[in-house]
Write a protein that holds these residues in place. Sequence first.
Motif, PDB file in Angstrom:
ATOM      1  N   GLN A  32       0.816  -1.229   0.000  1.00 54.37           N
ATOM      2  CA  GLN A  32       0.000   0.000   0.000  1.00 54.37           C
ATOM      3  C   GLN A  32       0.842   1.269   0.000  1.00 54.37           C
ATOM      4  O   GLN A  32       0.368   2.340  -0.352  1.00 54.37           O
ATOM      5  N   ILE A  98      -7.358   3.000   9.910  1.00 55.80           N
ATOM      6  CA  ILE A  98      -6.316   3.219   8.893  1.00 55.80           C
ATOM      7  C   ILE A  98      -6.959   3.174   7.507  1.00 55.80           C
ATOM      8  O   ILE A  98      -7.632   2.208   7.150  1.00 55.80           O
ATOM      9  N   ALA A 114       7.720  -0.383   9.345  1.00 58.55           N
ATOM     10  CA  ALA A 114       8.988  -0.341   8.599  1.00 58.55           C
ATOM     11  C   ALA A 114       9.077   0.976   7.830  1.00 58.55           C
ATOM     12  O   ALA A 114      10.135   1.581   7.714  1.00 58.55           O
TER      13      ALA A 114
END
Lengths: 265, 792
Positions: A32, A98, A114
Amino acid sequence: MYQFNYVRPKSLADAEALLAKADDPKLLAGGQTLIPTLKQRLAMPSDVIDIGSLKELAFIKVEGEAIMIGAGTKHFDVANSPDVKKHIPALAELAGMIGDPAVRHMGTIGGSIANNDPAADYPAACLALDAKIHTTKRLIAADEYFKGMFETALTDGEIIKEVTFPHPEKAAYMKFPNPASRYAMVGVFVAKGPWGVRVAVTGAGQNGVFRVKEMENALAKNWSPDAVASIKVPADGLLSDLHGSAEYRAHLVTVMAKRAVAAAG
Amino acid sequence: MSDLSEQGVGKPVRRKEDFRFITGNGHYTDDISRPHQTHGYFLRSPHAHAKIRSIDTKAVLAAPGVLAIFTGKDIAADKLGGLICGWTVHSKDGSAMKVGPHPVLALDTVRYVGDHVALVVAETHEEAKSAAELIEVDYEELPAIVSLADCEKPGAPQVHPEAPHNICFEWELGNKAETEAAFARATKVVKIDLVNNRLIPNAMEPRAAIGEYDKGTGGYTLHTTSQNPHVARLVLSAFVGVAPEHKLRVIAPDVGGGFGSKIFIYAEETACVWAAAKVGRPIKWTAERSESFMSDAHGRDHLSHAELALDANGKILGLRVKTIANLGAYLSTFSAAVPTYLYGTLLSGQYDIPAIYVEVDGVYTHTAPVDAYRGAGRPEATFLIERIVETAARETGLDPAEFRRRNFIRAFPHQTPVIMNYDAGNYDASLDKAMEIADVKGFAVRKAEAARRGKLRGLGYSTYIEACGIAPSAAVGSLGAGVGLWESAEVRVNPTGNVEVLTGSHSHGQGHETTFAQLVSSRLGIPIDQIEIVHGDTDKVQFGMGTYGSRSGAVGMSAIVKALDKVEAKAKKIAAHLMEAAVEDVVFQEGRFTVQGTDKSLAWAEVTLAAYTAHGFPSSEIEPGLKETSFYDPSNFTFPAGCHICEVEIDPETGVLDIANFVAVDDFGTIINPMIVEGQVHGGIAQGVGQALLELGVYDNDSGQLVTGSFMDYCMPRADNVPSFRLGFTKTECPSNPLGMKGCGEAGAIASPPAIINAITDALGIRDIEMPATPARIWKAIQSSRPRAAAE
Ligand SMILES: Cc1cc2nc3c(=O)[nH]c(=O)nc-3n(C[C@H](O)[C@H](O)[C@H](O)COP(=O)(O)OP(=O)(O)OC[C@H]3O[C@@H](n4cnc5c(N)ncnc54)[C@H](O)[C@@H]3O)c2cc1C
């Protein structure tokens, strides 16, 4: 997109080996963030190593007083996990906020932390809940992990395996979304647990997620919305853009913190 | 047999076209692939303003898959003309607007970020894009001007040498002396400064084109995302000179939204169709979303100062307005008309204003061209008049509804001081109805209740008028239009009785395939599934002017009515012949021809078949066949009007706003399909909410870069940004067209922004807030009004 080699390792060990071997590799989880980056030709990896379908990275387990979430677990699964809802409902709610349903069905917790977008939601949860990030090389405390905007403690060839969240006594997340992107313009995660009281702020800081010690101290003495209602964070060092000035963000940190404490009960 | 009474005019018939759209069976330009198709990619300027010293394309031709590369020089060498503006506006001093040349590909200067520098043609899109990176352009960066407030100042960077001080035109409308006199008489003058924010259209389907050339016939075909394929053909042929009209076929297949942005003739489709002959293969281009942001014509972008002169009773004596309107770096197809004749002419609103004087400076900046966007000029006019009227009401201590009523026009026709002649309307009726639906009476209680919860509640009105059905050709011709704005229709009746309607209107979301069929069904007494609406192909359809300005109902359907009149007349003649009756005695009703006073009758399909068998027709009197054409030129604009009322609730702690209630009462005249009309109103208000609360196109003042180049920063309205609308309708028929229709496509976007901003300023007790009123801006407004409130 530029040309690259696409590989789909069968195991985490495979993935590690491929990472070590390739010139300029990139891990692909939910894609994404990475796929739009590739499409806009902002990255030119030699190899894309797709760990998105590795079963060994997709899990949610309760062990003792903590929840372990595999790096490859989708936001949707965290949002809907009975275990997460039971032990850390604030984390389930955060995951459910989200992006949109498509993003939540693809994006992963590992990819999110990350990447460490300064407006991402998970970093606030990690920091406030004193999470531990397990990688293929070591175990990193959240406090040591988030290094700045899009920067983390991860080194080349290091893969996140899981994130461990200890159960809090109280926790809540209040997100003020950017009207356009709906990422966090200010997101405040408050938590109280054996590790103490923490207040973590995402979306606002120029260097990514940060803790507000003054609020933590105040809440440690008196866990109530009033305790933080008059604590202001300095606007210096906060992001300022067409969606909101640093002053506005600073103000929202206080308001969201207050509301988060109220929601945490 | 379908029940005809459920299909005709006035019924909420489900849209025929939706099945193919929602099942993925639409045929949009990008869905189409032509044999041996190649792909085009445009290298665009990274700078807002720069000289091109040189372009080195050597490496490109060697890149994989590349077939050709074209720059402005190639186009110039082929003596192709530039892109045009089809409307010439004159300045106060009588001089024509100052037009900077608009080459298809930049020649020696680039003038905005996204300006077209070169076209690379390759086997695939990715190859073309990769090859474009190898082009070496030697730019000499120049200072750029993007700020509307500064662009006319001495020393500002110049966009075109042809237009000193970046002024394209200094236009005026109205009577200056009378207006000055009105202000001299005034007991009170209300002043306001307004920004009408720049918008980026973002149709769901990005622009796309496939150009092709047939060596055998010498004919060109262009598939393109156009709202007006014939106009595109005319411009490409007569002005750009790609090919003569009869050798150029333009097809606008299914088009996924336009909102104005697909009216215009752009560089991309022009270059693709031109280059197709050079390459000898079809060339396809589909915009990436970032290209759409950069290079679709943007909308609005005005700075205005307005003053309203009042007498002691709150009666408006005069209005004067000074506006600076951004045209962007080049004039687009209709851009000069939008901030002038589509704007200044609506400044009287619903009010009897004896004197109006408006000045508009149309200016160039180093930004994307600005042209018509849903509403085009009328939203800017409505925002201005409704904001200043609301402010005047508050400052004279009158209730905003009462203030409006004191000034409403009540006698029709009404000649305004700014060209328009309003033909019909009832502004009290729509205001009354909207106030009732909005429960204005209960507002004080709701406000007090909200205050108890720590929330600020406000109510805002917008009693709007707009002009649709553009327009009588003679009128627009006298105002500078290069075209006439009639519409055409051909009704082809087949031997078996079903019907094809070829319309010059173009449907790109409006539902014409349904509404036009409903009209025909009502007239001919046949079910809508036996009626095909054909549009969007210059080889099939007679010349037509296309769809914009909510004109397809009032103008396009009127043309169909005229053609149907002719069809009916001829069919009656045939029926009379067949039934051996006098034509005057034949009545046509519910699909049957009957000889009055007898039991003789014929069904529609019997007559249509006879039209084509033509057995025994007295050939001197009746030609075989049943097909008629009409070109309908309207006699006036139409004037949809109504009232929007918005109620907002604001969280003062965060500035977050909730639209607690939104009421729209519209007078659209005759309504063909109420469901589709409601959908149009919903969509229009959603865009109005976007303009008022969310959307803002921003260029960086220093670098001239487009800051809001993606959905990460450009905030489009989402479903949860809009409330459930409460709609109502009132009706005065439009006297100037046979159906009494006015048009509904833009009213929502025109009327809603001032209602929302009036509600916010009411809630906060402030005079003004700039659009979009984001939470950050609302919060800031609260912060800066607080010390004042405390001091009071
Ligand atoms: C429309 C949209 C809206 C969004 N809204 C939000 C939002 O509101 N809040 C929010 O927080 N996020 C939002 N996101 C981002 C989303 O959460 C992403 O899913 C997330 O940032 C990246 O996760 P991913 O699995 O998709 O990672 P990818 O895109 O696959 O990878 C992202 C980066 O992480 C690296 N990576 C992936 N997995 C690992 C691993 N296990 N170990 C080491 N490195 C790894 C990759 O190499 C890459 O550099 C949004 C995204 C989109 C497209």
